[in-house]
Design a protein around this motif. Structure first.
Motif, PDB file in Angstrom:
ATOM      1  N   PHE A  42       4.885  -6.534  16.497  1.00  0.00           N
ATOM      2  CA  PHE A  42       3.708  -7.105  17.155  1.00  0.00           C
ATOM      3  C   PHE A  42       2.413  -6.862  16.385  1.00  0.00           C
ATOM      4  CE2 PHE A  42       6.891  -6.103  20.364  1.00  0.00           C
ATOM      5  CZ  PHE A  42       7.020  -7.314  21.013  1.00  0.00           C
ATOM      6  N   LEU A  43       2.515  -6.313  15.170  1.00  0.00           N
ATOM      7  CA  LEU A  43       1.327  -6.044  14.369  1.00  0.00           C
ATOM      8  C   LEU A  43       0.731  -7.351  13.829  1.00  0.00           C
ATOM      9  CD1 LEU A  43       2.609  -2.948  12.339  1.00  0.00           C
ATOM     10  CD2 LEU A  43       1.073  -2.933  14.327  1.00  0.00           C
ATOM     11  N   ASN A  44      -0.608  -7.397  13.698  1.00  0.00           N
ATOM     12  CA  ASN A  44      -1.325  -8.574  13.217  1.00  0.00           C
ATOM     13  C   ASN A  44      -2.299  -8.190  12.112  1.00  0.00           C
ATOM     14  OD1 ASN A  44      -0.313 -10.586  15.180  1.00  0.00           O
ATOM     15  ND2 ASN A  44      -1.363  -9.269  16.660  1.00  0.00           N
ATOM     16  N   PRO A  45      -2.606  -9.135  11.209  1.00  0.00           N
ATOM     17  CA  PRO A  45      -3.593  -8.858  10.149  1.00  0.00           C
ATOM     18  C   PRO A  45      -4.953  -8.512  10.752  1.00  0.00           C
ATOM     19  CG  PRO A  45      -2.353 -10.846   9.657  1.00  0.00           C
ATOM     20  CD  PRO A  45      -2.000 -10.474  11.063  1.00  0.00           C
ATOM     21  N   ASN A  46      -5.689  -7.640  10.065  1.00  0.00           N
ATOM     22  CA  ASN A  46      -7.047  -7.229  10.450  1.00  0.00           C
ATOM     23  C   ASN A  46      -7.089  -6.618  11.858  1.00  0.00           C
ATOM     24  OD1 ASN A  46      -7.653 -10.165   8.800  1.00  0.00           O
ATOM     25  ND2 ASN A  46      -8.586  -8.301   8.027  1.00  0.00           N
ATOM     26  N   GLU A  47      -6.014  -6.018  12.264  1.00  0.00           N
ATOM     27  CA  GLU A  47      -5.940  -5.411  13.601  1.00  0.00           C
ATOM     28  C   GLU A  47      -6.157  -3.893  13.514  1.00  0.00           C
ATOM     29  OE1 GLU A  47      -3.129  -6.635  17.046  1.00  0.00           O
ATOM     30  OE2 GLU A  47      -2.063  -5.103  15.894  1.00  0.00           O
ATOM     31  N   LEU A  64       5.458   7.335   9.244  1.00  0.00           N
ATOM     32  CA  LEU A  64       5.426   6.802   7.880  1.00  0.00           C
ATOM     33  C   LEU A  64       5.842   5.328   7.869  1.00  0.00           C
ATOM     34  CD1 LEU A  64       7.059   9.797   5.932  1.00  0.00           C
ATOM     35  CD2 LEU A  64       4.638   9.297   6.244  1.00  0.00           C
ATOM     36  N   ASP A  65       6.859   4.997   8.664  1.00  0.00           N
ATOM     37  CA  ASP A  65       7.295   3.592   8.748  1.00  0.00           C
ATOM     38  C   ASP A  65       6.190   2.718   9.326  1.00  0.00           C
ATOM     39  OD1 ASP A  65       9.753   4.379   7.768  1.00  0.00           O
ATOM     40  OD2 ASP A  65      10.639   4.625   9.756  1.00  0.00           O
ATOM     41  N   LEU A  66       5.486   3.247  10.338  1.00  0.00           N
ATOM     42  CA  LEU A  66       4.398   2.492  10.962  1.00  0.00           C
ATOM     43  C   LEU A  66       3.267   2.233   9.963  1.00  0.00           C
ATOM     44  CD1 LEU A  66       3.053   1.202  13.427  1.00  0.00           C
ATOM     45  CD2 LEU A  66       2.185   3.473  14.041  1.00  0.00           C
ATOM     46  N   ILE A  67       2.886   3.256   9.208  1.00  0.00           N
ATOM     47  CA  ILE A  67       1.810   3.120   8.221  1.00  0.00           C
ATOM     48  C   ILE A  67       2.188   2.092   7.152  1.00  0.00           C
ATOM     49  CG2 ILE A  67       0.533   4.326   6.403  1.00  0.00           C
ATOM     50  CD1 ILE A  67       0.712   6.851   8.176  1.00  0.00           C
ATOM     51  N   GLN A  68       3.428   2.164   6.674  1.00  0.00           N
ATOM     52  CA  GLN A  68       3.887   1.225   5.658  1.00  0.00           C
ATOM     53  C   GLN A  68       3.889  -0.209   6.199  1.00  0.00           C
ATOM     54  OE1 GLN A  68       4.932   2.066   2.260  1.00  0.00           O
ATOM     55  NE2 GLN A  68       4.507  -0.157   2.223  1.00  0.00           N
ATOM     56  N   ALA A  69       4.380  -0.377   7.433  1.00  0.00           N
ATOM     57  CA  ALA A  69       4.428  -1.713   8.032  1.00  0.00           C
ATOM     58  C   ALA A  69       3.020  -2.269   8.252  1.00  0.00           C
ATOM     59  CB  ALA A  69       5.185  -1.660   9.351  1.00  0.00           C
ATOM     60  N   MET A  70       2.083  -1.426   8.682  1.00  0.00           N
ATOM     61  CA  MET A  70       0.704  -1.877   8.893  1.00  0.00           C
ATOM     62  C   MET A  70       0.068  -2.317   7.583  1.00  0.00           C
ATOM     63  SD  MET A  70      -0.773   0.798  11.738  1.00  0.00           S
ATOM     64  CE  MET A  70      -2.323  -0.097  11.878  1.00  0.00           C
ATOM     65  N   ASN A  72       1.669  -3.460   4.975  1.00  0.00           N
ATOM     66  CA  ASN A  72       2.335  -4.701   4.566  1.00  0.00           C
ATOM     67  C   ASN A  72       1.796  -5.912   5.318  1.00  0.00           C
ATOM     68  OD1 ASN A  72       3.905  -3.192   2.829  1.00  0.00           O
ATOM     69  ND2 ASN A  72       5.668  -3.093   4.218  1.00  0.00           N
ATOM     70  N   ARG A  73       1.444  -5.737   6.591  1.00  0.00           N
ATOM     71  CA  ARG A  73       0.963  -6.855   7.423  1.00  0.00           C
ATOM     72  C   ARG A  73      -0.547  -7.048   7.339  1.00  0.00           C
ATOM     73  NH1 ARG A  73       4.451  -8.830  11.543  1.00  0.00           N
ATOM     74  NH2 ARG A  73       6.541  -7.923  11.375  1.00  0.00           N
ATOM     75  N   GLY A  74      -1.218  -6.226   6.552  1.00  0.00           N
ATOM     76  CA  GLY A  74      -2.664  -6.387   6.373  1.00  0.00           C
ATOM     77  C   GLY A  74      -3.479  -5.909   7.546  1.00  0.00           C
ATOM     78  N   CYS A  75      -2.975  -4.911   8.268  1.00  0.00           N
ATOM     79  CA  CYS A  75      -3.747  -4.364   9.388  1.00  0.00           C
ATOM     80  C   CYS A  75      -4.991  -3.647   8.876  1.00  0.00           C
ATOM     81  CB  CYS A  75      -2.885  -3.395  10.196  1.00  0.00           C
ATOM     82  SG  CYS A  75      -1.491  -4.206  11.020  1.00  0.00           S
ATOM     83  N   ALA A  76      -5.978  -3.522   9.760  1.00  0.00           N
ATOM     84  CA  ALA A  76      -7.250  -2.920   9.353  1.00  0.00           C
ATOM     85  C   ALA A  76      -7.173  -1.400   9.302  1.00  0.00           C
ATOM     86  CB  ALA A  76      -8.354  -3.368  10.300  1.00  0.00           C
ATOM     87  N   ALA A  77      -6.707  -0.744  10.385  1.00  0.00           N
ATOM     88  CA  ALA A  77      -6.700   0.714  10.441  1.00  0.00           C
ATOM     89  C   ALA A  77      -5.807   1.178  11.581  1.00  0.00           C
ATOM     90  CB  ALA A  77      -8.121   1.239  10.619  1.00  0.00           C
ATOM     91  N   LEU A  78      -5.480   2.465  11.524  1.00  0.00           N
ATOM     92  CA  LEU A  78      -4.691   3.105  12.580  1.00  0.00           C
ATOM     93  C   LEU A  78      -5.521   4.227  13.189  1.00  0.00           C
ATOM     94  CD1 LEU A  78      -2.048   3.687  14.146  1.00  0.00           C
ATOM     95  CD2 LEU A  78      -1.342   5.141  12.217  1.00  0.00           C
ATOM     96  N   GLY A  79      -5.721   4.153  14.519  1.00  0.00           N
ATOM     97  CA  GLY A  79      -6.455   5.206  15.232  1.00  0.00           C
ATOM     98  C   GLY A  79      -5.493   6.045  16.051  1.00  0.00           C
ATOM     99  N   ILE A  80      -5.487   7.344  15.814  1.00  0.00           N
ATOM    100  CA  ILE A  80      -4.563   8.242  16.517  1.00  0.00           C
ATOM    101  C   ILE A  80      -5.371   9.250  17.326  1.00  0.00           C
ATOM    102  CG2 ILE A  80      -2.721   9.934  16.257  1.00  0.00           C
ATOM    103  CD1 ILE A  80      -1.995   8.631  13.623  1.00  0.00           C
ATOM    104  N   LYS A  81      -5.010   9.357  18.592  1.00  0.00           N
ATOM    105  CA  LYS A  81      -5.663  10.332  19.465  1.00  0.00           C
ATOM    106  C   LYS A  81      -4.872  11.650  19.364  1.00  0.00           C
ATOM    107  CE  LYS A  81      -7.815  10.695  23.972  1.00  0.00           C
ATOM    108  NZ  LYS A  81      -8.008  10.082  25.286  1.00  0.00           N
ATOM    109  N   THR A  82      -5.356  12.534  18.509  1.00  0.00           N
ATOM    110  CA  THR A  82      -4.693  13.823  18.324  1.00  0.00           C
ATOM    111  C   THR A  82      -5.034  14.764  19.479  1.00  0.00           C
ATOM    112  OG1 THR A  82      -6.533  14.583  16.956  1.00  0.00           O
ATOM    113  CG2 THR A  82      -4.674  13.570  15.814  1.00  0.00           C
ATOM    114  N   LYS A  83      -4.407  15.913  19.434  1.00  0.00           N
ATOM    115  CA  LYS A  83      -4.591  16.945  20.481  1.00  0.00           C
ATOM    116  C   LYS A  83      -4.173  16.419  21.847  1.00  0.00           C
ATOM    117  CE  LYS A  83      -8.501  18.829  17.917  1.00  0.00           C
ATOM    118  NZ  LYS A  83      -9.945  19.106  17.924  1.00  0.00           N
ATOM    119  N   ARG A  84      -3.311  15.407  21.816  1.00  0.00           N
ATOM    120  CA  ARG A  84      -2.786  14.872  23.075  1.00  0.00           C
ATOM    121  C   ARG A  84      -1.270  15.064  23.071  1.00  0.00           C
ATOM    122  NH1 ARG A  84      -1.970  13.813  27.732  1.00  0.00           N
ATOM    123  NH2 ARG A  84      -2.344  11.850  28.822  1.00  0.00           N
TER     124      ARG A  84
END
Length: 544
Positions: A42-47, A64-70, A72-84
């Protein structure tokens, strides 16, 4: 908006970039929140994807698989809520993100994912609204420039200032339409380096294309600009224009919209003026006007003075299929003729262009010996641009616009002479075939002077006597000096003819047996035929 601009949002200022800093200029167009295991499809470019990492808390390697897939699909960034659920991002993930230039952002614990999504969407929409507002203001400004009559030149200068680039506006043959004062001279290299296929592709796809000029090693971006149903111009900017640079793209798009309307208006007006001008010339060639004064006055309206020298040239594309219908032939020749007309309009002064059926007509005003060079240049450019050859027939020089009708006939005859010789890409000059055509090469003033000088001694006679003497002399010379035949044609007595001829010799002071004297008289009578309608000289031919 860009990732770096996201950090300037007040409510999101606690976010931290922890990896992929080299990708912080990536464009964000949307944001998504997902914690399902099957995120990747369900990933999209510039997302911008935000997550609590709940689905990978027990399997960190899946990050690692998620980062690689993002990436490859031209996603903008990954935001992770740590300490959760995921207390810290694994070093392997940070290393991979740095390698792939995919930003990883640590989200504040205090904000829920819903709040982050809302604030980010609001920032994206505000940014987009700001761009659209700027584009609207730019469009108003560009429109104002045209409406105030400042012209395309001023619009291009403003576009150059806003984009900080050199700007060029050229037609579909890469001939400059208008240029700002600070232009770089690239047109000569563009004509040789910019392949025709690139222009056709830009028109077919209606989008901008970037290319590099071989000679200067510079990059340029080509934008199609519609100016009529069949014609397009091109806006050329130095450097490549990225689609991610929304403000620059919107600015250029607004300029193209305004330019398109301005060019359409100019093209429509120019075509209307050309059509009216061409209709007048065709009517003149067809003899539709009843008086010379009407022709002279109408010609003045189209900057065609009567008292000047003209050279008429008729041109036709070679190897035309004579079996084609007229409309098909016209379609075949229309584009090259328009090219020639535009070329003359921009580069050559004192040349008037017209068309008649499948023939183009070039009327050189006050011509010099350079007309052949002009015609050769046209032949070269038509051959290079259209892969067709064109031939020309050239008239003799005429000394007033009234005589252009005859000059046109000479040009057409010269063109036909070349065609009968089976030549192509030729420039054929009209060859004079009789005395009348030879006399037309002489200015009317000189011919009138010769006529008046020849018959000056007849001015002492009364008008009736002068007319009868000249008429008898004309018929006498036409009948090869036969007195009986002259009397027969004039319905007078033989002795009357003898008396009048003796009187003529007395006035002339020369014998009519002198070949030089009779030649001069014959030439004078030929001049009388040419000048009688304009100089009110009586026609001495007997009425039958």
């Amino acid at each position: 908006m860009k990732i770096t601009e996201l950090f300037s949002v007040q409510s999101l200022k606690e976010m931290k970039l922890i990896a992929g800093e080299t990708g912080k200029e990536r464009e964000i167009t949307t944001i998504n929140m997902m914690d399902a295991p099957d995120i990747i499809p369900f990933l999209n470019p510039n997302e911008f994807l935000v997550t609590t990492a709940y689905h990978i808390k027990d399997q960190p390697d899946r990050l690692l698989d998620l980062i690689q897939a993002m990436a490859n699909r031209g996603c903008a960034a990954l935001g992770i809520k740590t300490k959760r659920f995921l207390h810290e991002v694994p070093k392997e993930a940070l290393t991979l993100a740095n390698k792939l230039a995919l930003p990883i952002i640590e989200l504040p614990y205090e904000l829920s994912l819903g709040e982050i999504v809302n604030q980010t969407l609001r920032a994206i929409l505000d940014h987009r609204a700001g761009e659209l507002a700027s584009a609207l203001e730019i469009h108003k400004h560009f429109t104002s420039i045209i409406m105030q009559g400042k012209g395309i030149h001023s619009l291009l200068e403003k576009l150059s200032q806003l984009t900080q680039r050199s700007v060029h506006l050229v037609d579909h043959h890469l001939m400059p339409i208008a240029e700002p004062c600070t232009q770089l001279e690239i047109f000569s290299s563009l004509k040789s380096d910019l392949d025709q296929d690139i222009r056709h592709l830009a028109l077919a796809t209606n989008r901008n294309l970037s290319f590099s000029v071989i000679s200067t090693k510079e990059t340029h971006t080509l934008f199609p600009v519609n100016m009529s149903e069949k014609k397009s111009a091109f806006l050329i900017l130095t450097g490549s224009v990225s689609q991610e640079n929304h403000l620059a793209v919107l600015t250029i798009e607004q300029a193209i919209n305004v330019l398109s309307f301005a060019l359409m208006k100019e093209h429509a007006l120019r075509q209307h003026e050309r059509r009216i001008r061409n209709d007048f010339f065709l009517q003149y060639l067809d003899g539709a006007f009843t008086s010379n004064n009407e022709i002279i006055n109408r010609a003045k309206e189209y900057s065609l003075p009567n008292d000047t020298d003209y050279l008429c040239v008729a041109g036709k594309l070679d190897n035309e299929n004579n079996d084609h219908m007229y409309t098909q032939r016209k379609q075949t020749s229309e584009t090259p003729f328009e090219f020639i007309e535009d070329m003359i309009h921009r580069n050559i002064t004192n040349v008037h262009f017209f068309t008649k059926n499948n023939t183009c007509i070039l009327l050189f005003e006050m011509p010099t010996q350079q007309h052949e060079l002009v015609l050769q240049t046209i032949q070269e450019k038509v051959a290079k641009t259209f892969e067709q050859t064109i031939s020309f027939g050239v008239s003799n020089l005429c000394y007033s616009f009234i005589k252009v009708q005859t000059a046109y006939q000479e040009a057409v005859e010269a063109l036909s002479q070349g065609e009968r010789s089976k030549k192509i890409s030729f420039i054929q000059h009209f060859q004079t075939k009789d005395l009348t055509e030879l006399l037309r090469l002489i200015p009317e003033k000189e011919m009138s002077h010769f006529y008046n000088y020849t018959f000056k001694d007849f001015s002492t006679c009364k008008p009736e006597e002068k007319e009868s003497l000249l008429q008898t002399l004309f018929v006498y010379l036409e009948t090869h000096c036969q007195i009986s035949e002259t009397a027969k044609r004039l319905f007078i007595h033989r002795n009357t003819v003898v008396y009048r001829i003796d009187k003529c010799e007395e006035l002339l002071g020369r014998s009519l047996k002198d070949p030089e004297a009779t030649l001069q008289l014959r030439v004078a009578f030929q001049i009388q035929k040419l000048l009688a309608p304009r100089l009110h000289i009586h026609n001495h031919e007997p009425k039958t």
